[in-house]
Design a protein around this motif. Structure first.
Motif, mmCIF file in Angstrom:
data_model
loop_
_atom_site.group_PDB
_atom_site.id
_atom_site.type_symbol
_atom_site.label_atom_id
_atom_site.label_comp_id
_atom_site.label_asym_id
_atom_site.label_seq_id
_atom_site.Cartn_x
_atom_site.Cartn_y
_atom_site.Cartn_z
ATOM 1 N N SER A 50 -10.551 29.576 -13.547
ATOM 2 C CA SER A 50 -11.470 29.198 -12.468
ATOM 3 C C SER A 50 -10.809 29.588 -11.241
ATOM 4 O O SER A 50 -9.868 29.894 -10.816
ATOM 5 C CB SER A 50 -11.443 27.540 -12.327
ATOM 6 O OG SER A 50 -10.455 27.229 -11.797
ATOM 7 N N THR A 51 -11.896 30.069 -10.198
ATOM 8 C CA THR A 51 -11.738 30.759 -8.739
ATOM 9 C C THR A 51 -11.844 29.690 -7.762
ATOM 10 O O THR A 51 -12.756 28.912 -7.745
ATOM 11 C CB THR A 51 -12.515 31.920 -8.679
ATOM 12 O OG1 THR A 51 -13.870 31.424 -8.395
ATOM 13 C CG2 THR A 51 -12.166 33.058 -9.543
ATOM 14 N N PRO A 52 -10.969 29.411 -6.776
ATOM 15 C CA PRO A 52 -11.206 28.654 -5.701
ATOM 16 C C PRO A 52 -12.548 28.856 -4.719
ATOM 17 O O PRO A 52 -12.833 30.146 -4.603
ATOM 18 C CB PRO A 52 -10.131 28.958 -4.623
ATOM 19 C CG PRO A 52 -9.450 30.071 -5.156
ATOM 20 C CD PRO A 52 -9.876 30.555 -6.458
ATOM 21 N N ASN A 53 -13.328 28.083 -4.529
ATOM 22 C CA ASN A 53 -14.370 28.091 -3.689
ATOM 23 C C ASN A 53 -14.448 27.929 -2.211
ATOM 24 O O ASN A 53 -13.664 26.905 -1.582
ATOM 25 C CB ASN A 53 -15.291 26.829 -4.035
ATOM 26 C CG ASN A 53 -16.799 27.100 -3.350
ATOM 27 O OD1 ASN A 53 -16.971 28.193 -2.890
ATOM 28 N ND2 ASN A 53 -17.649 26.182 -3.846
ATOM 29 N N VAL A 54 -14.304 29.110 -1.736
ATOM 30 C CA VAL A 54 -13.985 29.194 -0.051
ATOM 31 C C VAL A 54 -15.199 29.232 0.901
ATOM 32 O O VAL A 54 -15.000 29.265 1.999
ATOM 33 C CB VAL A 54 -13.223 30.810 0.102
ATOM 34 C CG1 VAL A 54 -11.837 30.641 -0.575
ATOM 35 C CG2 VAL A 54 -13.985 31.830 -0.390
ATOM 36 N N ILE A 55 -16.466 29.094 0.344
ATOM 37 C CA ILE A 55 -17.700 28.951 1.101
ATOM 38 C C ILE A 55 -17.464 27.643 2.164
ATOM 39 O O ILE A 55 -17.713 27.614 3.185
ATOM 40 C CB ILE A 55 -18.728 29.102 0.252
ATOM 41 C CG1 ILE A 55 -18.872 30.202 -0.428
ATOM 42 C CG2 ILE A 55 -19.981 28.719 1.179
ATOM 43 C CD1 ILE A 55 -19.995 31.091 -0.398
ATOM 44 N N PRO A 56 -17.137 26.352 1.556
ATOM 45 C CA PRO A 56 -17.085 25.256 2.457
ATOM 46 C C PRO A 56 -15.901 25.359 3.576
ATOM 47 O O PRO A 56 -16.119 25.122 4.523
ATOM 48 C CB PRO A 56 -16.582 23.949 1.314
ATOM 49 C CG PRO A 56 -17.032 24.651 0.253
ATOM 50 C CD PRO A 56 -16.780 25.930 0.038
#
Length: 143
Positions: A2-8
């Motif tokens: 899984s990749t971290p979500n950086v949009i937020p």
């Protein structure tokens, strides 16, 4: 994997940037126009009220007073030179007396003061209380 979500996180950073851009101009200590009263202008009025201050008053009909004694325009330079000779504060204040003085008379007095070697000339005015009272009388009544 899984990749971290950086949009937020990017959204939060943009919101913080906008908040700082809006708040930063409001953190200035004085207005940019400089039209408001500050501590320096209020101190100047107190300096003009001292007994040893040099105040020259101009009346509507062109009479000139150095404190309470009437003088001619030609005498201003000599009188001011005598009074500022041994002073550290070489400020002279010009004010109108009881009625609106003519602009040309005030300019002539300021020119005479400047020819005496005075660098700082303060212009004193009085607030017109009659207009303020009229404005207060025009306010609508509340019950």
């Amino acid at each position: 994997m899984s990749t971290p979500n950086v949009i937020p996180m990017a959204d939060i950073m943009l919101v913080l940037l906008i908040i700082f851009m809006v708040v930063t101009p409001m953190l200035q200590k004085r207005p940019s126009g400089g039209f408001g009263q500050d501590e320096h202008s209020q101190g100047t009025c107190r300096d003009a009220d001292k007994d040893d201050s040099i105040v020259i008053a101009v009346t509507r009909d062109g009479n000139i007073f150095l404190r309470t004694t009437q003088i001619r325009k030609e005498e201003i330079t000599a009188q001011v030179k005598d009074r500022i000779a041994n002073r550290l504060d070489k400020t002279v204040y010009v004010k109108e007396r009881r009625a609106r003085a003519k602009y040309g008379d005030v300019v002539a007095v300021v020119d005479e003061i400047r020819s005496a070697g005075v660098d700082q000339v303060g212009l004193l005015t009085e607030r017109n209380e009659r207009k303020t009272r009229l404005r207060l009388l025009r306010l609508p009544r509340t019950r």
